[in-house]
Motif scaffolding. Structure first.
Motif, PDB file in Angstrom:
ATOM      1  N   ARG B  15      -6.031  40.958   3.224  1.00  0.00           N
ATOM      2  CA  ARG B  15      -5.437  42.278   3.039  1.00  0.00           C
ATOM      3  C   ARG B  15      -6.498  43.369   2.884  1.00  0.00           C
ATOM      4  O   ARG B  15      -6.307  44.503   3.320  1.00  0.00           O
ATOM      5  CB  ARG B  15      -4.484  42.261   1.852  1.00  0.00           C
ATOM      6  CG  ARG B  15      -3.234  41.432   2.170  1.00  0.00           C
ATOM      7  CD  ARG B  15      -2.407  41.221   0.931  1.00  0.00           C
ATOM      8  NE  ARG B  15      -2.236  42.503   0.256  1.00  0.00           N
ATOM      9  CZ  ARG B  15      -1.113  43.200   0.275  1.00  0.00           C
ATOM     10  NH1 ARG B  15      -0.066  42.727   0.879  1.00  0.00           N
ATOM     11  NH2 ARG B  15      -1.046  44.342  -0.343  1.00  0.00           N
ATOM     12  N   ALA B  78      -3.300  27.487  -4.854  1.00  0.00           N
ATOM     13  CA  ALA B  78      -4.308  27.736  -5.875  1.00  0.00           C
ATOM     14  C   ALA B  78      -5.094  26.489  -6.271  1.00  0.00           C
ATOM     15  O   ALA B  78      -5.717  26.452  -7.313  1.00  0.00           O
ATOM     16  CB  ALA B  78      -3.691  28.392  -7.110  1.00  0.00           C
ATOM     17  N   THR B 117      -7.210  29.243  -1.332  1.00  0.00           N
ATOM     18  CA  THR B 117      -7.853  29.245  -0.021  1.00  0.00           C
ATOM     19  C   THR B 117      -9.161  30.045  -0.030  1.00  0.00           C
ATOM     20  O   THR B 117     -10.240  29.498   0.203  1.00  0.00           O
ATOM     21  CB  THR B 117      -6.890  29.849   1.021  1.00  0.00           C
ATOM     22  OG1 THR B 117      -5.662  29.127   0.964  1.00  0.00           O
ATOM     23  CG2 THR B 117      -7.471  29.745   2.409  1.00  0.00           C
ATOM     24  N   GLU B 148      -2.802  36.704 -15.319  1.00  0.00           N
ATOM     25  CA  GLU B 148      -2.239  35.910 -14.235  1.00  0.00           C
ATOM     26  C   GLU B 148      -2.192  34.419 -14.556  1.00  0.00           C
ATOM     27  O   GLU B 148      -1.657  33.632 -13.781  1.00  0.00           O
ATOM     28  CB  GLU B 148      -3.004  36.140 -12.937  1.00  0.00           C
ATOM     29  CG  GLU B 148      -2.546  37.407 -12.252  1.00  0.00           C
ATOM     30  CD  GLU B 148      -3.270  37.659 -10.940  1.00  0.00           C
ATOM     31  OE1 GLU B 148      -2.594  37.857  -9.931  1.00  0.00           O
ATOM     32  OE2 GLU B 148      -4.517  37.661 -10.931  1.00  0.00           O
ATOM     33  N   ASN B 194      -7.053  47.802  -2.785  1.00  0.00           N
ATOM     34  CA  ASN B 194      -7.619  47.480  -1.473  1.00  0.00           C
ATOM     35  C   ASN B 194      -8.161  48.731  -0.788  1.00  0.00           C
ATOM     36  O   ASN B 194      -9.237  48.702  -0.186  1.00  0.00           O
ATOM     37  CB  ASN B 194      -6.551  46.821  -0.584  1.00  0.00           C
ATOM     38  CG  ASN B 194      -6.087  45.501  -1.162  1.00  0.00           C
ATOM     39  OD1 ASN B 194      -6.651  45.018  -2.144  1.00  0.00           O
ATOM     40  ND2 ASN B 194      -5.054  44.922  -0.581  1.00  0.00           N
TER      41      ASN B 194
HETATM   42  N1  LIG Z   1      -6.968  43.452  -5.017  1.00  0.00           N
HETATM   43  C1  LIG Z   1      -6.097  42.563  -4.492  1.00  0.00           C
HETATM   44  N2  LIG Z   1      -5.942  41.375  -5.097  1.00  0.00           N
HETATM   45  C2  LIG Z   1      -5.086  40.487  -4.538  1.00  0.00           C
HETATM   46  C3  LIG Z   1      -4.362  40.780  -3.367  1.00  0.00           C
HETATM   47  N3  LIG Z   1      -3.601  39.708  -3.078  1.00  0.00           N
HETATM   48  C4  LIG Z   1      -3.858  38.790  -4.026  1.00  0.00           C
HETATM   49  N4  LIG Z   1      -4.749  39.249  -4.925  1.00  0.00           N
HETATM   50  C5  LIG Z   1      -5.306  38.544  -6.072  1.00  0.00           C
HETATM   51  O1  LIG Z   1      -5.863  37.338  -5.563  1.00  0.00           O
HETATM   52  C6  LIG Z   1      -5.579  36.262  -6.444  1.00  0.00           C
HETATM   53  C7  LIG Z   1      -4.819  35.215  -5.691  1.00  0.00           C
HETATM   54  O2  LIG Z   1      -5.562  34.847  -4.586  1.00  0.00           O
HETATM   55  P1  LIG Z   1      -5.021  34.876  -3.089  1.00  0.00           P
HETATM   56  O3  LIG Z   1      -6.041  35.557  -2.274  1.00  0.00           O
HETATM   57  O4  LIG Z   1      -3.638  35.348  -3.039  1.00  0.00           O
HETATM   58  O5  LIG Z   1      -5.038  33.332  -2.817  1.00  0.00           O
HETATM   59  P2  LIG Z   1      -5.396  32.586  -1.465  1.00  0.00           P
HETATM   60  O6  LIG Z   1      -6.835  32.666  -1.249  1.00  0.00           O
HETATM   61  O7  LIG Z   1      -4.479  33.088  -0.397  1.00  0.00           O
HETATM   62  O8  LIG Z   1      -5.064  31.056  -1.833  1.00  0.00           O
HETATM   63  P3  LIG Z   1      -3.701  30.282  -1.857  1.00  0.00           P
HETATM   64  O9  LIG Z   1      -2.577  31.253  -1.690  1.00  0.00           O
HETATM   65  O10 LIG Z   1      -3.721  29.607  -3.192  1.00  0.00           O
HETATM   66  O11 LIG Z   1      -3.792  29.330  -0.737  1.00  0.00           O
HETATM   67  C8  LIG Z   1      -4.813  36.842  -7.601  1.00  0.00           C
HETATM   68  O12 LIG Z   1      -5.732  37.031  -8.653  1.00  0.00           O
HETATM   69  C9  LIG Z   1      -4.285  38.149  -7.087  1.00  0.00           C
HETATM   70  O13 LIG Z   1      -4.194  39.099  -8.128  1.00  0.00           O
HETATM   71  C10 LIG Z   1      -4.566  42.071  -2.757  1.00  0.00           C
HETATM   72  O14 LIG Z   1      -3.983  42.416  -1.741  1.00  0.00           O
HETATM   73  N5  LIG Z   1      -5.434  42.902  -3.372  1.00  0.00           N
END
Ligand SMILES: Nc1nc2c(ncn2[C@@H]2O[C@H](COP(=O)(O)OP(=O)(O)OP(=O)(O)O)[C@@H](O)[C@H]2O)c(=O)[nH]1
Ligand SMILES: [Mg+2]
Lengths: 422, 368
Positions: B15, B78, B117, B148, B194
Motif C-alpha cells: 500500500r 502473521a 509476509t 495491535e 502512507n
Molecule cells: N502505515 C500502514 N500500516 C499498515 C498498513 N496496512 C497494514 N499496516 C500495519 O502492518 C501490520 C500488519 O502487517 P501487514 O503488512 O498487513 O502484514 P503482511 O505482511 O501482509 O502479512 P500477513 O497478512 O500476515 O501475511 C500492522 O501493524 C498494521 O498496523 C498500511 O496501509 N499502512
C-alpha cells in the motif's frame, strides 16, 4: 492695609499648603510596632532610633535619633506612655509613640512607629544601636573604554579595553556589565569578558572586557558604549552607567584591484524563419561570458508568444510557472554554452522569441554583488498555412476531428486500464 | 540519472508503494493515471509482493506486471516462520523478476515489521540481493500500533533483528503508533500515514537525482545512513504559506515532522537536510545557523539546497540514530509479550494432557 496683607498672606499660605498636599499624591503610611531593648535601636533607611533609657516606675523612656552613624544624635527625647514625638526624615515624617515599658534582664520599650511618605528600603531592629547599623551610600561606577589605536586601515585589528572603577561612597553590588555588538567591525578574539554579577568595593577598579575588533569597512565609526547596572549595599538599584565612546577612523586600502565585470552576451537563433503551421522551429540560445569576472546566479527566461508552443529542449531547461527557465549557479570567464529548444507553430502570424537574462557578479571592489541583465529577440518568424490547413477548413473535419479525439482518448484509457489491471 | 528499485512486501509495503506511485502522478484523484505521467527524475522500478491476492487486487496505481503474487492461502496469518519457508520455496521466481529489470544504483524495500509476509520476506530478500549485487539497500520499516496485540509486537522485535542481520545498509523507521494522531478510522489513518511516507520518499528520490542541487547526492546519503546504529528516520515540513526557512527547518525536526518518536538533538548521529524553495526563502545565514545548531548536538550534517522559483520552503531531514529510546520501550513490551505467549502455550499444552486423561475413558461405559 495691614488687614489686606494679612488676608493675602492667609490665601498665599493656603495655596502653598494645597500644592504641598496635592504634590504628595503618592502619600504612603507604614506602621511598625516593635519591642526594643535598652541599648538597641530601630533603623529606617540611614536613620537609627536608639532606646537609651527605660524608667519602669515612671513609665518613661529616652530615645535618640542618629543619622548615617554620626556620633551626635539629631534628636534626643524623653516621652511617657501614650506620648509621642515627630521628626522629619528624607522627604517624609516619622512619629514615634511609646506604648508601654517592660522589665527583664534588659528593660524594654514597646513603640509604634508611623512612617509617612518615606521610601523605606531598610527597616528593622539593630542590635547594639546606631553604631552597629549598616548604612547605604551611592556607588558610582565609572566605565572607561580605550582603544590601542584609533586610526587604522580596513582589515586592521584594534584592541578594546573596558575598565570600571567605583568612585562613589558605597560598595556597588550586583554589578552586571554588558558590551553591545559593534557594527562595521567583526569580533576577532575575545580575551577577557567579566560580565558579573559581582560587587565592587569603594575605590576598587576592575578590567571588564578586553577584545580585538577587525575593521571590515572604511569610514569613521563611533564605538558603542559599554554599560553597567548595579545596586548599593542596601540593594537599591541605580541608573545604568555608560562608558565613553571612542571614535575609530578606518581608511580603505589603496585599491590595487581593478574593477572587474562579468559581461554575458546573449543571442538567439532560429533554424527557419518561414514555417508552415504545425511545423516545429528549433531555436538556439547562445550565451558567452566576454568579461573578466565569473557570473553567478544566472537566470534565463524564455518568453514564448501566444501562437507558438514550447515543445521540449535542452535538459537544463525547466518549466517553472509555465515559463521555460534555466538557472546556473555560476558561469565562468570565457565560458560559452548553447541551449537548443523547439517550439511548435500553432497559429498563423508573425512572431519573435525573446530571451531574458539576469545575473550577478563580484566586481572585486564593492562588497555587494553587482547585478546585470540583458535580453535578445530573434528575427521575425512567419507562420503560414500548412499542407492540411486547406482540408481542415472543410466543414466535415469540424465534426470528424472531435470524433477522432474521442476515439483516441477512449483507446488510451482502455490501454491504461489494462496496464493497471490485476 | 539514477536507477532506483523500490520493493513493497506484504499489505503495508504494497500500500505504501501504491501511495508512492499515486503521488508520482501528481494528480490528487485516482484518475490521474489516465491523463498524466509519473514524474520521477530517475528510472524507478516499483515491485509489490504479497501472498494475499486480495491485497494486490486492492492497489490502484501500480501496474499489473509489477504486482507479484506468491500463492499461499490468503496470507501467512502473521506467522513469520511460515513466511520464511514460503519465501525460500519461491525465491527463484522473485529474484528473476528483479533480475529482469536491469541494473540499479540503490534499492528501497518497504514493509511492516509486524505482519507475517512482509516482515519475513524483507530480511530474506535483502540478504539475497546483497549476495548478488553491490548497490546499497535500505529498508523502510513500519512499526505497529502498540495496541495491535502481543503477536504483532513480538513479530516486530524479531523482524528488526533479522533486518539488521540481513546486511541492509540502513533501516528507516516509521511508527504507526507515533503517527496515529492523523486520526479518523483505521483506513484513513493508514492512508494518511502512507501518504506522509510517500511524500518524503518522493522528495528524497528527487533530491538524490537533482542537478540543481548544491552539495548532497547519493554518496552523501550513504555516508549519513552509515552513521549511528543502522537506524534512521525522516523529518519533513512543507510550508503552505510564507514561513521563514528557520521555522521550516525547526518544524521538520520536531515531532510533527518526524516519522518516528525521537529527540533528534539527543539521539541523532548524522543528518542530511535538504531545503527546497524560492530563492527569497533560502537565507544562507538562517540555514547555516539552524544547521549548525543541529550539527553541534549531532555530528556531521550534510545540507542541500534546491532553488524552485515561487515555491514556499520545504525541508527534508534524514537522520540516523545513535540511540532510539522508543525502540527500547517497544522491545521491553515485546519481551513481555513473548513471555506471555509462551505461558499461554504451556497452559494449552497442559490442557492437552487433561484431554489425554479424558481419552482413557474412550470406548468405556459406566458400570453400576
Ligand atoms: N502505515 C500502514 N500500516 C499498515 C498498513 N496496512 C497494514 N499496516 C500495519 O502492518 C501490520 C500488519 O502487517 P501487514 O503488512 O498487513 O502484514 P503482511 O505482511 O501482509 O502479512 P500477513 O497478512 O500476515 O501475511 C500492522 O501493524 C498494521 O498496523 C498500511 O496501509 N499502512
Ligand atoms: Mg496480509
Amino acid at each position: 492695609m495691614v488687614k489686606l496683607s494679612r488676608t493675602f498672606l492667609l490665601v498665599l499660605c493656603s495655596i502653598v499648603l494645597l500644592t504641598m498636599l496635592s504634590g504628595s499624591a503618592s502619600a504612603s503610611v507604614e506602621y511598625f510596632e516593635e519591642e526594643i531593648k535598652i541599648g538597641d535601636g530601630y533603623q529606617i533607611n540611614n536613620y537609627v532610633i536608639d532606646v537609651t533609657d527605660v524608667f519602669i516606675t515612671d513609665k518613661l523612656a529616652i530615645f535618640k535619633v542618629y543619622e548615617n552613624g554620626d556620633n551626635e544624635p539629631i534628636h534626643d527625647e524623653m516621652i511617657g506612655i501614650n506620648e509621642s514625638f515627630n521628626f522629619d526624615l528624607e522627604n517624609g515624617e516619622i512619629e514615634l509613640k511609646l506604648l508601654s515599658v517592660g522589665s527583664g534582664v534588659l528593660d524594654r520599650a514597646s513603640v509604634l512607629i508611623t512612617v509617612r511618605n518615606v521610601d523605606t528600603y531598610l527597616t528593622g531592629i539593630v542590635n547594639g544601636g546606631h553604631e552597629y547599623a549598616t548604612y547605604s551610600g551611592t556607588p558610582v561606577i565609572e566605565l572607561t573604554k580605550t582603544v590601542d589605536e584609533d586610526n587604522i586601515m580596513v582589515d586592521d585589528i584594534i584592541t578594546v579595553t573596558v575598565t570600571a572603577k567605583n568612585t562613589g561612597d558605597d560598595k556597588a553590588t550586583n554589578v552586571i556589565f554588558s558590551d553591545p555588538k559593534q557594527e562595521h567591525f567583526i569580533l576577532d578574539k575575545s580575551i577577557l569578558e567579566q560580565t558579573g554579577p559581582m560587587s565592587m568595593d569603594v575605590g576598587a577598579s576592575q578590567t571588564v572586557f578586553v577584545y580585538m575588533l577587525k575593521a571590515t569597512e572604511a569610514g569613521s565609526f563611533i564605538l558603542k558604549s559599554s554599560t553597567a547596572t548595579f545596586s548599593n549595599s542596601a540593594n537599591q538599584a541605580f541608573p545604568q552607567a555608560s562608558s565613553n565612546t571612542p571614535t575609530i577612523t578606518v581608511t580603505a586600502p589603496e585599491s590595487l584591484e581593478v574593477q572587474k565585470y562579468a559581461v554575458l552576451e546573449l543571442s538567439t537563433d532560429v533554424d527557419s524563419m518561414i514555417v508552415a503551421r504545425n511545423d516545429k522551429i528549433t531555436a538556439t540560445i547562445n550565451i558567452k561570458n566576454t568579461g573578466d569576472a565569473p557570473a553567478s546566479a544566472v537566470w534565463i527566461n524564455i518568453i514564448i508568444p501566444q501562437g507558438l508552443e514550447y515543445v521540449d529542449g535542452d535538459s537544463a531547461i525547466e518549466i517553472i510557472g509555465g515559463v521555460p527557465k534555466i538557472y546556473m549557479e555560476s558561469f565562468g570567464v570565457q565560458g560559452e554554452k548553447e541551449y537548443p529548444y523547439t517550439v511548435k507553430a500553432s497559429e498563423l502570424g508573425t512572431y519573435t522569441l525573446t530571451t531574458k537574462l539576469a545575473y550577478e557578479y563580484d566586481d572585486g571592489v564593492n562588497a555587494e554583488a553587482q547585478k546585470d541583465s540583458t535580453e535578445s529577440v530573434t528575427e521575425n518568424i512567419y507562420v503560414q498555412k500548412g499542407k492540411y490547413d486547406e482540408l481542415l477548413e472543410q466543414p466535415i473535419y469540424v465534426y470528424a476531428l472531435p470524433i477522432i479525439a474521442i476515439i483516441a482518448i477512449g483507446a488510451w484509457i482502455f490501454h491504461r486500464h489494462k496496464q493497471y489491471k490485476f | 540519472m539514477l536507477n532506483i528499485l523500490m520493493v513493497g512486501n506484504g499489505q503495508c509495503g504494497n500500500r505504501i508503494l501504491d501511495a508512492i506511485n499515486k503521488q508520482a502522478f501528481g494528480g490528487k484523484t485516482k484518475f490521474a493515471k489516465f491523463y498524466s505521467k509519473q514524474k520521477f527524475k530517475s528510472r524507478v522500478e516499483t515491485i509489490v509482493i504479497n501472498t494475499a491476492i486480495n491485497d494486490l487486487k486492492e492497489l490502484k496505481h501500480t501496474k499489473g506486471k509489477d504486482r507479484i503474487h506468491i500463492p499461499h492461502l490468503h496470507g501467512v496469518g502473521a506467522n513469520r516462520n511460515i513466511g520464511k519457508s514460503v519465501f525460500t520455496e519461491n525465491k527463484d521466481l522473485i529474484m528473476r523478476q528483479i533480475e529482469d529489470r536491469g541494473r540499479f544504483d540503490v534499492a528501497f524495500v518497504v514493509t511492516s515489521a509486524s505482519g507475517g509476509t512482509g516482515s519475513s520476506f524483507t530480511p530474506m530478500l535483502i540478504r539475497e540481493l546483497k549476495e548478488r549485487y553491490d548497490f546499497p539497500i535500505y529498508a523502510i520499516v513500519v512499526l505497529p500500533f502498540r495496541e495491535e496485540g502481543t503477536l504483532y509486537l513480538q513479530n516486530a522485535a524479531f523482524c528488526l533483528r533479522d533486518m539488521r542481520d540481513s546486511g541492509a545498509d540502513g533501516i528507516i523507521l516509521a511508527d504507526n503508533q507515533f503517527l496515529k494522531q492523523l486520526g479518523g478510522d483505521i483506513e484513513s489513518a493508514y492512508n494518511g500515514i502512507n501518504d506522509m511516507i510517500a511524500e518524503r520518499i518522493l522528495f528524497l528520490l528527487d533530491a538524490l537525482d537533482s542537478d540543481m542541487m548544491m552539495v548532497t547526492d547519493l554518496g552523501d546519503f550513504k555516508t549519513v545512513m552509515d552513521g549511528g546504529a543502522g537506524l534512521a528516520t525522516i523529518g519533513f515540513y512543507k510550508a503552505d504559506k510564507d514561513v521563514p526557512v528557520k521555522t521550516a527547518i525547526q518544524k521538520a525536526l520536531s515531532p510533527s515532522g518526524l516519522l518516528f518518536s525521537t529527540n533528534v538533538y539527543d539521539e541523532a548521529s548524522r543528518a542530511m537536510i535538504i531545503i527546497k524553495g524560492d530563492k527569497s526563502y533560502l537565507s544562507i545565514d538562517d540555514i547555516s545557523n539552524e544547521v549548525e545548531k543541529l550539527a553541534s548536538a549531532v555530528g556531521h550534517v550534510f545540507k542541500g539546497i534546491i532553488v524552485r522559483n515561487g515555491e514556499y520552503p520545504q525541508v527534508l531531514a534524514v537522520l540516523t540514530l545513535e540511540f532510539a529510546s522508543e525502540l527500547e520501550k517497544l522491545y521491553s513490551v515485546a519481551v513481555d509479550a513473548i513471555q506471555h505467549e509462551r505461558e499461554k502455550k504451556e497452559r494449552v499444552d497442559s490442557k492437552k494432557e487433561i484431554n489425554k486423561a479424558f481419552s482413557q475413558l474412550d470406548g468405556l461405559e459406566p458400570h453400576y
